[in-house]
Design an enzyme around this catalytic site. Structure first.
Site, mmCIF file in Angstrom:
data_model
loop_
_atom_site.group_PDB
_atom_site.id
_atom_site.type_symbol
_atom_site.label_atom_id
_atom_site.label_comp_id
_atom_site.label_asym_id
_atom_site.label_seq_id
_atom_site.Cartn_x
_atom_site.Cartn_y
_atom_site.Cartn_z
ATOM 1 N N CYS A 161 0.834 -1.203 0.000
ATOM 2 C CA CYS A 161 0.000 0.000 0.000
ATOM 3 C C CYS A 161 0.873 1.259 0.000
ATOM 4 C CB CYS A 161 -0.987 -0.043 1.162
ATOM 5 S SG CYS A 161 -2.406 1.040 0.932
ATOM 6 N N HIS B 147 -3.531 -5.787 0.973
ATOM 7 C CA HIS B 147 -2.923 -5.965 2.298
ATOM 8 C C HIS B 147 -2.906 -7.430 2.735
ATOM 9 C CE1 HIS B 147 -2.606 -1.759 3.732
ATOM 10 N NE2 HIS B 147 -3.618 -1.529 2.920
ATOM 11 N N GLU C 134 -1.186 -8.741 5.027
ATOM 12 C CA GLU C 134 -1.016 -8.832 6.490
ATOM 13 C C GLU C 134 -2.360 -8.758 7.226
ATOM 14 O OE1 GLU C 134 -0.524 -6.145 4.773
ATOM 15 O OE2 GLU C 134 -1.050 -4.352 5.909
#
Lengths: 225, 81
Positions: free
Chosen positions: A89, A195, A197
């Site tokens: 990002c 994302h 994560e």
């Protein structure tokens, strides 16, 4: 292999990244401060991660000011020596501004900040459900650069529908050729808008992010793909 | 001597400017139908210590190339010294 996660003023996914790496993926991970410049505890086997967020308030352009922070000078050097760097990002935006990756990320073509789960596929056409959250994720590079990226298999992820079709409706931001993530020519610097994560724990209802990390840190780095 | 240098930074002509597009819609709603296109950039004002206007301009150009504008998506013009 160990990881270092950089904290810039305005980063807000640094802890998510740390938690995913340490608790979900059982990796060693160190937090790094943007004003530091010492990366001597890392070798080229290790990976520095630039997390998501709004470094320096997104002033001027996303990632533009972070590029000149002390730690980025060391990271640019680290990457040029073959060290591994992942940007997610805002981290992807910083890597483009730092010229470690080609192209740039522009404001979404739909004029909206988009925060939702969507589908991306890898170079082997496997489909993953991964969240995105950005207002400036429209990947852009000129046609000559894009042709080089595709020729070298540097496009790692593309936005697609649930079945893996690269249709315009699956593209959340107007990225050229549905590009969601790329790597550099030497395959040690990676950038992606989604994302992973945020999708590594069964408690969060989605573990597809683990597969993304596996692809990045085994197959791509080992030169399998 | 101190010089005030204005740098205009604009999105490249071939790129979509969503901000301009949104403002265009607003202008249309106002009834200003004669406006056919809107593009939005930045004006950056620099206070520069230099020996001449030419030198101030050169310093502003260096700043623009290195940081103020990203040539992948923008172009810049020094509009006034």
């Amino acid at each position: 292999m160990k990881f270092g996660v950089v904290v810039f003023p305005g980063s807000n996914c640094d802890r998510d990244m740390y938690n995913a790496l340490v608790h979900d993926l059982n990796q060693e991970c160190i937090m790094l401060w943007h004003k530091d410049s010492d990366l001597s505890e890392f070798t080229t086997e290790d990976c520095i991660v630039l997390p998501g967020g709004f470094s320096y308030g997104d002033y001027l352009r996303t990632g533009a000011i972070a590029r000149f922070s002390p730690i980025m000078q060391s990271i640019i050097e680290f990457a040029k020596n073959g060290g591994k760097v992942l940007g997610v990002c805002n981290g992807f935006q910083i890597l483009c501004e730092s010229h470690l990756l080609p192209g740039a990320l522009l404001r979404n073509n739909n004029q909206q900040y988009v925060c939702k789960n969507l589908y991306i596929k890898d170079v082997q056409d496997k489909v993953y459900k991964i969240p995105i959250a950005h207002g400036e994720g429209r990947y852009y590079a000129d046609d000559a650069t894009l042709d080089i990226l595709e020729k070298n298999n540097q496009v790692l992820f593309r936005y697609c529908d649930e079945k893996g079709n690269l249709v315009p409706e699956a593209n959340p931001n107007g990225s050229v050729r549905n590009i969601a993530g790329i790597c550099n020519e030497t395959r040690n610097v990676f950038g992606m808008m989604p994302h992973p994560e945020r999708a590594c724990s069964s408690l969060l209802g989605n573990t597809d992010g683990r597969k993304i990390f596996e692809i990045l840190f085994s197959e791509v780095m080992e030169g399998v793909i | 001597m101190k010089f005030t240098v204005q740098v205009k930074v604009m999105p490249l002509k071939e790129l979509l400017d969503p901000q301009g597009k949104a403002v265009m819609t607003g202008l249309g709603n106002l009834g200003l139908k004669a406006i056919e296109d809107v593009r939005i950039g930045k004006n950056i004002s620099l206070q520069v210590e230099a020996n001449s206007a030419e030198e101030a301009k050169q310093i502003a150009e260096e700043a623009s190339k290195k940081l103020l504008a990203n040539p992948v998506m923008e172009y810049f013009e020094i509009t006034a010294v």
